[in-house]
Design a protein around this motif. Structure first.
Motif, mmCIF file in Angstrom:
data_model
loop_
_atom_site.group_PDB
_atom_site.id
_atom_site.type_symbol
_atom_site.label_atom_id
_atom_site.label_comp_id
_atom_site.label_asym_id
_atom_site.label_seq_id
_atom_site.Cartn_x
_atom_site.Cartn_y
_atom_site.Cartn_z
ATOM 1 N N GLN A 68 0.829 -1.206 0.000
ATOM 2 C CA GLN A 68 0.000 0.000 0.000
ATOM 3 C C GLN A 68 0.865 1.259 0.000
ATOM 4 O O GLN A 68 0.541 2.240 -0.655
ATOM 5 N N GLU A 69 1.974 1.203 0.708
ATOM 6 C CA GLU A 69 2.921 2.335 0.732
ATOM 7 C C GLU A 69 3.391 2.653 -0.680
ATOM 8 O O GLU A 69 3.554 3.818 -1.034
ATOM 9 N N GLN A 70 3.626 1.615 -1.479
ATOM 10 C CA GLN A 70 4.111 1.804 -2.851
ATOM 11 C C GLN A 70 2.984 2.167 -3.815
ATOM 12 O O GLN A 70 3.145 3.055 -4.643
ATOM 13 N N LEU A 71 1.870 1.463 -3.723
ATOM 14 C CA LEU A 71 0.789 1.631 -4.702
ATOM 15 C C LEU A 71 -0.214 2.721 -4.328
ATOM 16 O O LEU A 71 -0.884 3.265 -5.206
ATOM 17 N N ASN A 72 -0.333 3.010 -3.054
ATOM 18 C CA ASN A 72 -1.376 3.908 -2.579
ATOM 19 C C ASN A 72 -0.876 4.697 -1.372
ATOM 20 O O ASN A 72 -1.420 4.576 -0.273
ATOM 21 N N PRO A 73 0.186 5.494 -1.555
ATOM 22 C CA PRO A 73 0.819 6.157 -0.405
ATOM 23 C C PRO A 73 -0.098 7.114 0.359
ATOM 24 O O PRO A 73 0.101 7.332 1.548
ATOM 25 N N HIS A 74 -1.113 7.647 -0.307
ATOM 26 C CA HIS A 74 -2.025 8.575 0.381
ATOM 27 C C HIS A 74 -3.203 7.856 1.030
ATOM 28 O O HIS A 74 -4.047 8.481 1.653
ATOM 29 N N HIS A 82 -5.884 -2.279 -3.464
ATOM 30 C CA HIS A 82 -6.231 -3.189 -2.367
ATOM 31 C C HIS A 82 -6.213 -4.642 -2.852
ATOM 32 O O HIS A 82 -5.746 -5.533 -2.135
ATOM 33 N N ILE A 83 -6.681 -4.858 -4.077
ATOM 34 C CA ILE A 83 -6.685 -6.208 -4.644
ATOM 35 C C ILE A 83 -5.256 -6.708 -4.849
ATOM 36 O O ILE A 83 -4.900 -7.814 -4.423
ATOM 37 N N VAL A 84 -4.425 -5.877 -5.483
ATOM 38 C CA VAL A 84 -3.041 -6.282 -5.758
ATOM 39 C C VAL A 84 -2.268 -6.478 -4.454
ATOM 40 O O VAL A 84 -1.557 -7.481 -4.283
ATOM 41 N N SER A 85 -2.414 -5.547 -3.531
ATOM 42 C CA SER A 85 -1.711 -5.657 -2.248
ATOM 43 C C SER A 85 -2.174 -6.865 -1.453
ATOM 44 O O SER A 85 -1.371 -7.571 -0.847
ATOM 45 N N GLY A 86 -3.476 -7.111 -1.448
ATOM 46 C CA GLY A 86 -4.020 -8.268 -0.735
ATOM 47 C C GLY A 86 -3.549 -9.581 -1.341
ATOM 48 O O GLY A 86 -3.179 -10.503 -0.623
ATOM 49 N N ALA A 87 -3.545 -9.650 -2.666
ATOM 50 C CA ALA A 87 -3.083 -10.872 -3.340
ATOM 51 C C ALA A 87 -1.604 -11.119 -3.051
ATOM 52 O O ALA A 87 -1.195 -12.252 -2.762
ATOM 53 N N ALA A 88 -0.796 -10.070 -3.120
ATOM 54 C CA ALA A 88 0.646 -10.209 -2.843
ATOM 55 C C ALA A 88 0.870 -10.633 -1.395
ATOM 56 O O ALA A 88 1.704 -11.508 -1.115
ATOM 57 N N ALA A 89 0.115 -10.050 -0.476
ATOM 58 C CA ALA A 89 0.252 -10.400 0.934
ATOM 59 C C ALA A 89 -0.078 -11.875 1.167
ATOM 60 O O ALA A 89 0.642 -12.581 1.881
#
Length: 185
Positions: A68-74, A82-89
């Motif tokens: 999220q820090e990288q893809l959505n810092p704000h 959220h989908i990409v970060s959740g899948a990676a996590a």
């Protein structure tokens, strides 16, 4: 604790999924295992499950936050991030904890073919014994059997979970803001 109550279900599921499973169904498995191995058989891998949950959840949350820090810092509501970060996590957590999952499965299933091949008679118990047995069965590669399937299974579920969580967080925050604005007027 939910894990304590749901844990027998995991053992039954894994035993019924075994190749050439001797069980005719859920009740047959529950009754046969209880009669032949005792109620403790359902909790043989409990410590492994608990040990696996801590690193899984830690890596899961840390990975999600770093992504999220990288893809959505704000930290706006962006479903794609959220989908990409959740899948990676989910993928990274699943990959890292696969060795513990392999040991848990061996403890839950007590696969006779595997245990006989390393001259273990009776029932395997304890995480340390499971680790030794898995290593004796196939060395380091044995700890990562099924890793791809586990990663593929986790990715969509964690992507969906984080997306739903972020949606409701966004929705509830917006509702709260609207209510506060309405009160000011």
């Amino acid at each position: 604790h939910g894990l304590l109550v749901s844990f027998p279900g995991s053992v039954v599921k894994q035993r019924m999924q075994m190749y050439n499973s001797p069980y005719r169904g859920l009740w047959d498995c529950l009754q046969t295992v209880t009669r032949t191995e005792g109620i403790g058989a359902f909790y043989r891998s409990y410590s492994t499950q608990l040990t696996m949950n801590v690193p899984f959840q830690a890596v899961h949350f840390i990975t999600y936050e770093l992504m999220q820090e990288q893809l959505n810092p704000h930290r706006h509501y962006y479903p794609g991030s959220h989908i990409v970060s959740g899948a990676a996590a989910g993928a990274i957590s699943a990959a890292i904890t696969t060795p513990l999952d392999v040991c848990k499965t061996l403890l839950n299933t007590q696969e006779n073919v595997a245990l006989n091949s390393v001259n273990i008679s009776g029932h395997l118990s304890g995480m340390a014994n499971a680790f030794r047995t898995v290593y004796r069965l196939g060395g380091l590669p044995a700890f990562f059997k099924g890793a791809q399937a586990r990663v593929i299974y986790q990715m969509p579920s964690t992507a969906i979970a984080w997306s739903v969580y972020e949606f409701f967080k966004y929705f509830l925050t917006k509702q709260q803001q609207l209510q506060q604005e309405a009160r000011r007027m």
